[in-house]
Design an enzyme around this catalytic site. Structure first.
Site, PDB file in Angstrom:
ATOM      1  N   LYS A 135      15.155  -5.449  41.333  1.00  0.00           N
ATOM      2  CA  LYS A 135      14.889  -6.786  41.356  1.00  0.00           C
ATOM      3  C   LYS A 135      13.487  -7.125  40.529  1.00  0.00           C
ATOM      4  CE  LYS A 135      17.522  -8.511  45.254  1.00  0.00           C
ATOM      5  NZ  LYS A 135      17.471  -9.293  46.442  1.00  0.00           N
TER       6      LYS A 135
ATOM      7  N   LYS B 149      28.420  -7.716  37.048  1.00  0.00           N
ATOM      8  CA  LYS B 149      28.788  -8.324  38.295  1.00  0.00           C
ATOM      9  C   LYS B 149      28.689  -9.887  38.184  1.00  0.00           C
ATOM     10  CE  LYS B 149      28.111  -7.003  42.506  1.00  0.00           C
ATOM     11  NZ  LYS B 149      27.472  -6.498  43.680  1.00  0.00           N
TER      12      LYS B 149
ATOM     13  N   LYS C 252      25.827 -15.431  41.801  1.00  0.00           N
ATOM     14  CA  LYS C 252      25.919 -16.821  41.823  1.00  0.00           C
ATOM     15  C   LYS C 252      24.423 -17.307  41.107  1.00  0.00           C
ATOM     16  CE  LYS C 252      23.813 -16.176  46.547  1.00  0.00           C
ATOM     17  NZ  LYS C 252      24.121 -16.467  47.896  1.00  0.00           N
TER      18      LYS C 252
END
Length: 331
Positions: A111, A194, A197
């Protein structure tokens, strides 16, 4: 019944991958477990969130979970920040956790990337809070995807070190519940990534608030290739977009990929997308419709979360108070 704890971030609208990877599994686990389900808004702010948007998304997330089948008469649903035990135990665990353990956490590296010095300390110690979320309830099972398995292993390391440091057998070992056949749902625009959202393009995902027309439009626009569907799964090996659509069909229809291909082999994507749309709409549109109905009464949703927080607090408070006593805090 064994107690399960599981959390989902109320940042963004849950999409089809979240449903197949977590939410549908939560609904099924209610039959034979005592379930504590949490909207982890404290985890959400490890990266900056617009406050009003976070509040609205917390209510929307609650509505989606209720619409999907979470039973708050029998199980607990609440937002994390409403139960102070999480933060209090997380601080104790920050003091138990070793820096070397956190440095091995691959999700922070993924991240933060090369810009890790500019990310929040909260993102770095995220696994300690996750451990506190679970162990504040002495949950013994946690449904997780492969990307969270390392954090769950750290949870057990933290529990063992706490028990060792203070000479107690207080926190239990936690077992990972990894769904045996969780579908890996990929972007509708790029079959190598992937479904997410957080993707800038809403066309890349099916959201759980999408109505039938929106689902049909997104699937018509989904990226494919020029070949027909093969007879065997091996024929999808170098066709990521085709494989993704077949995988979605199989997961929602509770069929194997082999059976889907046997039914649709030789078809082009025009007719296959029509069949897929019917399957997706049948699964997702009722959730979207019920979510819309529930969102018309935000007071009710807030009361559901408030009641859940009170029930969660009743479990967590004695456990965390005892942990504070064990480490020597004066009450």
């Amino acid at each position: 019944m064994q107690r399960i704890f599981s959390g989902i971030q109320p940042s963004g609208i849950p999409q089809l991958g979240n449903y197949l990877g977590a939410i549908r599994n939560w609904v099924n686990l209610q039959a034979d477990h005592e379930c504590v389900f949490c909207l982890v808004d404290m985890h959400a702010i490890t990266v900056w969130q617009d406050p009003e948007k976070l509040r609205n998304q917390t209510l929307t997330q609650a509505a989606i979970l209720l619409a999907a089948g979470i039973d708050t008469d029998k199980h607990i649903l609440f937002n994390q920040s409403a139960v102070s035990a999480h933060a209090r135990l997380a601080w104790i665990f920050n003091c138990v956790t070793r820096l070397g353990w956190l440095n091995r956490m691959t999700q922070f590296k993924d991240k933060a990337g090369k810009d890790r010095e500019n990310h929040s300390a909260g993102l770095y110690v995220y696994p300690s809070l996750m451990a506190a979320d679970i162990l504040a309830y002495k949950a013994t099972r946690v449904p997780v995807g492969e990307d969270q398995k390392q954090h769950l292993e750290l949870t057990n390391d933290i529990a063992q070190k706490f028990n060792h440091d203070y000479g107690v057998e207080f926190f239990p070992e936690v077992e990972a519940l990894i769904p045996p056949a969780a579908a890996r749902v990929m972007s509708l625009r790029d079959g190598t990534k992937k479904m997410s959202k957080s993707d800038p393009s809403a066309q890349s995902r099916i959201e759980l608030t999408d109505d039938a027309d929106t689902i049909a439009l997104k699937l018509r626009r989904a990226k494919t290739d020029a070949d027909v569907l093969p007879a065997e799964p091996d024929g999808l090996a170098d066709r990521p977009e085709a494989k993704n659509l077949v995988t979605i069909y199989a997961a929602l229809a509770d069929l194997s990929v082999e059976k889907v291909l046997a039914r649709h082999q030789g078809e082009g994507f025009g007719p296959f997308k029509k069949a897929l749309t019917e399957v997706v709409v049948n699964a997702i549109a009722p959730i979207a419709q019920e979510t819309t109905r529930l969102m018309q009464d935000e007071t009710h949703l807030a009361n559901v979360l408030r009641s859940g927080a009170q029930r969660a607090q009743a479990i967590a408070e004695p456990i965390v108070s005892e942990a504070e006593k064990i480490v020597g805090f004066l009450k």
